[in-house]
Design an enzyme around this catalytic site. Structure first.
Site, PDB file in Angstrom:
ATOM      1  N   HIS A 373      -5.624  91.459  -0.773  1.00  0.00           N
ATOM      2  CA  HIS A 373      -4.336  92.145  -0.581  1.00  0.00           C
ATOM      3  C   HIS A 373      -4.428  93.464   0.167  1.00  0.00           C
ATOM      4  O   HIS A 373      -3.433  94.170   0.293  1.00  0.00           O
ATOM      5  CB  HIS A 373      -3.674  92.437  -1.934  1.00  0.00           C
ATOM      6  CG  HIS A 373      -3.231  91.222  -2.671  1.00  0.00           C
ATOM      7  ND1 HIS A 373      -1.958  90.711  -2.570  1.00  0.00           N
ATOM      8  CD2 HIS A 373      -3.891  90.407  -3.518  1.00  0.00           C
ATOM      9  CE1 HIS A 373      -1.851  89.640  -3.349  1.00  0.00           C
ATOM     10  NE2 HIS A 373      -3.015  89.435  -3.930  1.00  0.00           N
ATOM     11  N   LYS A 566       9.318 102.481  -2.612  1.00  0.00           N
ATOM     12  CA  LYS A 566       8.027 101.810  -2.765  1.00  0.00           C
ATOM     13  C   LYS A 566       7.075 102.849  -3.329  1.00  0.00           C
ATOM     14  O   LYS A 566       7.407 104.030  -3.407  1.00  0.00           O
ATOM     15  CB  LYS A 566       7.510 101.258  -1.432  1.00  0.00           C
ATOM     16  CG  LYS A 566       7.516 102.282  -0.276  1.00  0.00           C
ATOM     17  CD  LYS A 566       7.062 101.641   1.030  1.00  0.00           C
ATOM     18  CE  LYS A 566       8.177 100.973   1.807  1.00  0.00           C
ATOM     19  NZ  LYS A 566       7.876  99.633   2.267  1.00  0.00           N
ATOM     20  N   ARG A 567       5.872 102.423  -3.757  1.00  0.00           N
ATOM     21  CA  ARG A 567       4.909 103.398  -4.233  1.00  0.00           C
ATOM     22  C   ARG A 567       4.690 104.486  -3.174  1.00  0.00           C
ATOM     23  O   ARG A 567       4.719 104.215  -1.972  1.00  0.00           O
ATOM     24  CB  ARG A 567       3.579 102.703  -4.580  1.00  0.00           C
ATOM     25  CG  ARG A 567       3.664 101.865  -5.832  1.00  0.00           C
ATOM     26  CD  ARG A 567       3.985 102.712  -7.050  1.00  0.00           C
ATOM     27  NE  ARG A 567       2.888 103.574  -7.386  1.00  0.00           N
ATOM     28  CZ  ARG A 567       2.032 103.349  -8.397  1.00  0.00           C
ATOM     29  NH1 ARG A 567       2.191 102.297  -9.174  1.00  0.00           N
ATOM     30  NH2 ARG A 567       1.054 104.178  -8.647  1.00  0.00           N
ATOM     31  N   LYS A 572       1.836 104.577   3.576  1.00  0.00           N
ATOM     32  CA  LYS A 572       3.222 104.084   3.676  1.00  0.00           C
ATOM     33  C   LYS A 572       4.142 105.109   4.357  1.00  0.00           C
ATOM     34  O   LYS A 572       5.265 104.804   4.715  1.00  0.00           O
ATOM     35  CB  LYS A 572       3.752 103.737   2.279  1.00  0.00           C
ATOM     36  CG  LYS A 572       3.015 102.570   1.603  1.00  0.00           C
ATOM     37  CD  LYS A 572       3.561 102.290   0.218  1.00  0.00           C
ATOM     38  CE  LYS A 572       2.713 101.319  -0.590  1.00  0.00           C
ATOM     39  NZ  LYS A 572       2.931  99.897  -0.214  1.00  0.00           N
ATOM     40  N   THR A 677       6.621  93.374   0.716  1.00  0.00           N
ATOM     41  CA  THR A 677       7.533  92.315   0.270  1.00  0.00           C
ATOM     42  C   THR A 677       8.953  92.855   0.107  1.00  0.00           C
ATOM     43  O   THR A 677       9.911  92.089   0.135  1.00  0.00           O
ATOM     44  CB  THR A 677       7.057  91.689  -1.055  1.00  0.00           C
ATOM     45  OG1 THR A 677       6.634  92.735  -1.924  1.00  0.00           O
ATOM     46  CG2 THR A 677       5.911  90.728  -0.826  1.00  0.00           C
ATOM     47  N   LYS A 681      13.108  91.605   0.763  1.00  0.00           N
ATOM     48  CA  LYS A 681      14.224  91.766  -0.177  1.00  0.00           C
ATOM     49  C   LYS A 681      15.416  92.432   0.493  1.00  0.00           C
ATOM     50  O   LYS A 681      16.566  92.035   0.293  1.00  0.00           O
ATOM     51  CB  LYS A 681      13.786  92.597  -1.396  1.00  0.00           C
ATOM     52  CG  LYS A 681      12.756  91.883  -2.262  1.00  0.00           C
ATOM     53  CD  LYS A 681      12.023  92.804  -3.225  1.00  0.00           C
ATOM     54  CE  LYS A 681      10.745  92.117  -3.698  1.00  0.00           C
ATOM     55  NZ  LYS A 681       9.841  93.007  -4.454  1.00  0.00           N
TER      56      LYS A 681
HETATM   57  C1  Z2T Z   1      -0.927  96.266  -4.292  1.00  0.00           C
HETATM   58  O1  Z2T Z   1       0.323  96.392  -4.776  1.00  0.00           O
HETATM   59  C2  Z2T Z   1      -1.163  95.712  -3.030  1.00  0.00           C
HETATM   60  C3  Z2T Z   1      -2.446  95.577  -2.595  1.00  0.00           C
HETATM   61  C4  Z2T Z   1      -3.513  95.990  -3.391  1.00  0.00           C
HETATM   62  O2  Z2T Z   1      -4.767  95.829  -2.917  1.00  0.00           O
HETATM   63  C5  Z2T Z   1      -3.291  96.553  -4.630  1.00  0.00           C
HETATM   64  C6  Z2T Z   1      -2.006  96.682  -5.063  1.00  0.00           C
HETATM   65 CL1  Z2T Z   1      -1.715  97.333  -6.614  1.00  0.00          CL
HETATM   66  C7  Z2T Z   1      -5.841  95.947  -3.786  1.00  0.00           C
HETATM   67  C8  Z2T Z   1       0.005  95.221  -2.233  1.00  0.00           C
HETATM   68  C9  Z2T Z   1      -0.072  95.500  -0.738  1.00  0.00           C
HETATM   69  O3  Z2T Z   1      -0.218  96.881  -0.523  1.00  0.00           O
HETATM   70  C10 Z2T Z   1       1.195  94.982  -0.069  1.00  0.00           C
HETATM   71  O4  Z2T Z   1       1.133  95.151   1.319  1.00  0.00           O
HETATM   72  C11 Z2T Z   1       1.387  93.502  -0.386  1.00  0.00           C
HETATM   73  O5  Z2T Z   1       2.644  93.064   0.071  1.00  0.00           O
HETATM   74  C12 Z2T Z   1       1.303  93.248  -1.875  1.00  0.00           C
HETATM   75  O6  Z2T Z   1       0.114  93.789  -2.407  1.00  0.00           O
HETATM   76  C13 Z2T Z   1       1.332  91.768  -2.214  1.00  0.00           C
HETATM   77  O7  Z2T Z   1       0.420  91.051  -1.436  1.00  0.00           O
END
Ligand code: Z2T
Length: 833
Positions: A373, A566-567, A572, A677, A681
């Site tokens: 991810h 978003k976080r 970001k 994602t 939405k």
């Molecule tokens: C996370 O939310 C995502 C990736 C991570 O890599 C860890 C966390 Cl907690 C270890 C996110 C990505 O930042 C985002 O781009 C992606 O859409 C999402 O995972 C689902 O794949």
């Protein structure tokens, strides 16, 4: 002990089959029964919380019948199952989702009204199940919804944290974290006190000879008990109800260690218990960051070992040969967090079941798939060898053996490449030595996937390049992320969902999202556009009310709502957004009153949590709030610009925010956001987006068309050179951005010193996230947004066209791709009655 009822007595069970309610009267009866018996209350003290509890219990009863039937059916047919291992499941609320998925929300709405309640108020009583940080955890939740809806035999496995992600409060413009204790009353979980697994830690490995064979025996140092808690996952418009099993930790051997208790060592017996319970106490609140804490590794092994024990126990019931294991079981690793499952299965097969290494390894690698991810280096998991040795001594031996055999095969294929061996080794020869979990996950899986096309390409050409050489390209694949349209359209935006249904021949689009393409032929329909615009406006009014209630700021719903939720993370680039807002503010201030009258009013809305230890992210939150404090009370500006920070962004707030957005921001430095994602939405809810060529933005553009998205900024292939130039060449800052910085430094938004690190990151420390490089393009593109928004008719047409082309981004499509390409599983339909 056989717990099954003998044949002659089964007739009595069948005679007494439970029948669930199907209409308003039946529903009301159940609610009253639960209020008066389960809750021991009455109509004289039934508040909204009690109404929520009783409604949930009524729907829960309904789910259980389907859930039992689904599990019986899956056991009886004994087809291949999918196990989705995720350390995070960001579920949000369950009641609304359950009512909609079983198709009885209208019944509940009417019934509750007769009993004296508004369903919206009842639904709001529920606390979010927030067992996740952000995208990764929410993806797992969307996948569970799709797996059930598509009738796949599938289980989720996770941890039952006592504290989910913290609650965020904003005090004097700063984030303050408050613990999220959410288990007070949770009707959606079922404790299974009879389903327990003893998990061992520490200790040592001894060699023993059994029947002429030497085996390794791991003698425990400490044992902690895992207790299962099950959560039903209802599919939409299907009886299939899958299971999410969450493990909770507990001291083994009952409430107390009686030895210690009786010998008067009461305190240390209670301390042991607390230490055991600590394992599942709290979710680590970092998104895209790994900090290498021992307790985190304990959580991972605890959860993985309990889950594998459970999976193996289920497999063994059918008395098949071990070689059939991969035909019965597919395990998907949601990032590297569950990678120890690979080692644990190898240990069970070799040490406990006595299989030969090679045979066992073939089974293991055929069973696992690994999803990556992120490419951010700080998020790639590595564990110090010494820590693994201490906590899991046998597992470290197995990791070394896996690595040895792997490196031997690499050496054979690349005989003259010593450096290759160093680069791909599962053990990094650093000081201290580290176990590279992503490499272990690749070696132990048969497929590795990224989560959007660009991301899947990037991992193949950067962090996993050598592994593509070694295994060939077929081991690596892409499954672009998706979202469930049930929660993110039907539940979050009921009016839009209804309008769409009226143009798409009913609700089938919720199960086959490509049907949305039928909207396109109505784009020119004036009445349709009008209704569409009215719904967007109503959703903005609802958000404006929330803003008023929570911040006291009055915003005009006719303004353009510009949203970034978003976080909070430097990659970001919320800092790019707020610098852009300051630039807009300065431009407005510089205008004459007449010029100002011609400007388009805007509301810039931010929301998101910063990891508690992420200092820079907290500074960004503070700057946003400080800018808001100045701008929102500036009488020259009025409605032309408002800056809002929404407290405690979470799933249920997202359900309110996404439908209310005109434009949302997905503006990560190119190449850093694996997918994203929320971009999906927002578009699905009839909002447009401004974004970089990153993650799934690229595929969204391909689907909806370039004219329906506002793209800006440098491309991922240019990032490396730009960064290099910042550090080794002369680095000039964009002149408009420079003015923004000067204004901050003048003290316009409070003590300049508070924000000096944010400015220094751009001016002095190499601007790693290319804020300055992209600033001009960003500002210009926002001008285009303003111009486009002025033509409301065209704007609405863009929104409708975009929605009609979003079919690809359903998580149903993802799950079908995983099922076909990675899991090799088929759906199993459960009879309705
Ligand atoms: C996370 O939310 C995502 C990736 C991570 O890599 C860890 C966390 Cl907690 C270890 C996110 C990505 O930042 C985002 O781009 C992606 O859409 C999402 O995972 C689902 O794949």
């Amino acid at each position: 002990v056989e717990a099954s009822i003998p044949e002659p007595q089964r007739e009595a069970w069948k005679r007494n089959q439970i029948t669930s309610f199907t209409d308003k009267d039946g529903f009301e009866k159940e609610v009253v029964r639960h209020v008066e018996t389960t809750l021991a209350r009455s109509m004289f003290n039934c508040d909204e919380i009690a109404a929520y509890s009783a409604t949930s219990l009524a729907f829960r009863d309904r789910l259980i019948t389907h859930w039992n039937r689904t599990q019986q059916r899956q056991t009886y047919r004994d087809t291949k199952r999918v196990y989705y291992l995720s350390l995070e499941f960001l579920m949000g609320r369950a009641l609304d989702n359950a009512m909609l998925n079983v198709g009885l929300k209208n019944v509940a709405q009417d019934g509750l009204a007769e009993l004296g309640f508004r369903i919206e108020d009842v639904v709001k009583q529920e606390h979010d199940a927030a067992l996740g940080n952000g995208g990764l955890g929410r993806l797992a939740a969307c996948f569970l919804d799709s797996l059930a809806t598509l009738n796949f035999p599938a289980w989720g496995y996770g941890l039952r944290y006592r504290y989910g992600i913290f609650k965020q409060e904003i005090i004097d413009g700063y984030q303050v974290e408050v613990p999220d204790y959410w288990l007070d009353f949770n009707p959606w979980e079922f404790p299974r006190h009879d389903v327990t697994v003893d998990i061992q830690f520490f200790g040592q490995v001894n060699k023993k000879t059994v029947g002429g064979k030497t085996i390794s025996v791991w003698e425990a140092g400490e044992i902690v008990q895992a207790v299962a808690y099950d959560v039903p996952i209802p599919g939409y418009d299907t009886p299939t109800t899958n299971n999410l099993r969450l493990w909770s930790s507990k001291a083994s051997g009952g409430e107390f260690d009686f030895q210690k208790f009786n010998s008067g060592d009461y305190e240390s017996s209670v301390a042991d218990q607390q230490r055991a319970e600590t394992i599942s106490a709290v979710l680590y609140p970092n998104d895209n960051l790994e900090r290498g804490k021992e307790l985190r590794l304990k959580q991972q092994y605890f959860w993985v070992a309990a889950s594998l024990y459970d999976i193996v126990r289920r497999f063994k019931k059918s008395r098949r040969s071990w070689n059939e294991f991969p035909d019965q079981v597919a395990i998907q690793l949601n990032d590297t967090h569950p990678t120890l499952a690979i080692v644990e299965l190898q240990r069970i097969l070799v040490d406990v079941e006595g299989l030969e290494w090679d045979n066992a390894w073939e089974i293991v690698t055929s069973t696992f798939g690994y999803t990556n991810h992120t490419v951010l280096p700080e998020a790639l998991e590595k564990w110090p060898v010494g820590l693994v040795q201490h906590l899991l001594p046998r597992h470290l031996q197995i990791i070394y053996d896996i690595n040895l055999f792997f490196l031997q095969s690499v050496e054979k294929a690349f005989p003259d490449d010593r450096d290759m061996l160093r680069r791909v080794s599962i053990i990094e020869e650093s000081q201290p030595k580290m176990v590279r979990m992503a490499f272990l996950a690749i070696v132990g899986s048969h497929k590795v996937n990224g989560v959007a096309e660009l991301h899947s390409d990037l991992i193949k050409t950067t962090i996993f390049k050598d592994f593509v050489e070694i295994y060939g390209p077929d081991k690596f694949t892409n499954v672009t992320n998706g979202i469930t349209p049930r929660r993110w359209l039907h539940q979050a935006n009921p009016r839009l969902s209804e309008l769409i249904a009226s143009k798409c021949g009913g609700n089938d689009f919720l199960k086959d999202l490509t049907i949305l393409n039928q909207l396109e032929k109505h784009v020119e329909d004036k009445q349709f556009r009008k209704e569409w615009a009215e719904i967007k406006y109503a959703n903005k009014v609802r958000l404006a009310k929330h803003i008023k209630d929570t911040t006291g700021v009055v915003v005009n719903p006719a303004s353009l709502f510009d949203v970034q939720v978003k976080r909070i993370h430097e990659y970001k680039r919320q800092q790019l957004n707020i610098f852009g807002v300051i630039h807009r503010y300065l431009s407005l201030k510089a205008m004459t009153p007449d010029q100002r009258k011609k400007q388009l009013p805007r509301v810039s809305i931010f929301g998101g949590k910063a990891a508690p230890g992420y200092w820079m992210a907290k500074q960004i939150i503070h700057l946003i709030n400080s800018v808001g404090a100045v701008v929102n009370k500036d009488e020259d500006i009025g409605d032309l610009l408002k800056v809002i920070f929404l407290e405690d962004y979470n799933v249920s707030k997202a359900e309110m925010i996404c439908p209310a957005s005109d434009i949302s921001e997905h503006i990560s430095t190119a190449g850093t956001e694996a997918s994203g994602t929320s971009n999906m939405k927002f578009v699905l809810n009839g909002g447009l987006i401004i974004g970089t060529c990153d993650g799934a933005n690229i595929e969204i553009t391909r689907e909806i068309g370039e004219s329906n998205i506002f793209l800006f900024g440098n491309l991922s292939e240019d990032v490396e050179d730009l960064r290099h130039a910042h550090t080794y060449g002369s680095h000039t800052i964009d002149s408009d951005l420079d003015k923004v910085f000067n204004e901050i430094e003048k003290g316009t938004f409070g003590t300049p010193h508070d924000f000096s690190a944010m400015i220094a990151a751009v001016r002095q420390h190499g601007d790693y996230y290319l804020v300055s490089d992209d600033f001009h393009s960003y500002i210009e593109t926002h001008q285009l947004v303003d111009e486009a928004y002025r033509n409301q008719d065209e704007w609405i047409a863009k929104c409708i066209t975009s929605v009609s082309r979003m079919g690809f981004f359903t998580s149903d499509r993802c799950i079908n791709e995983y099922a076909e390409e990675i899991w090799n599983v088929e759906p199993l339909v459960v009879d309705r009655h």
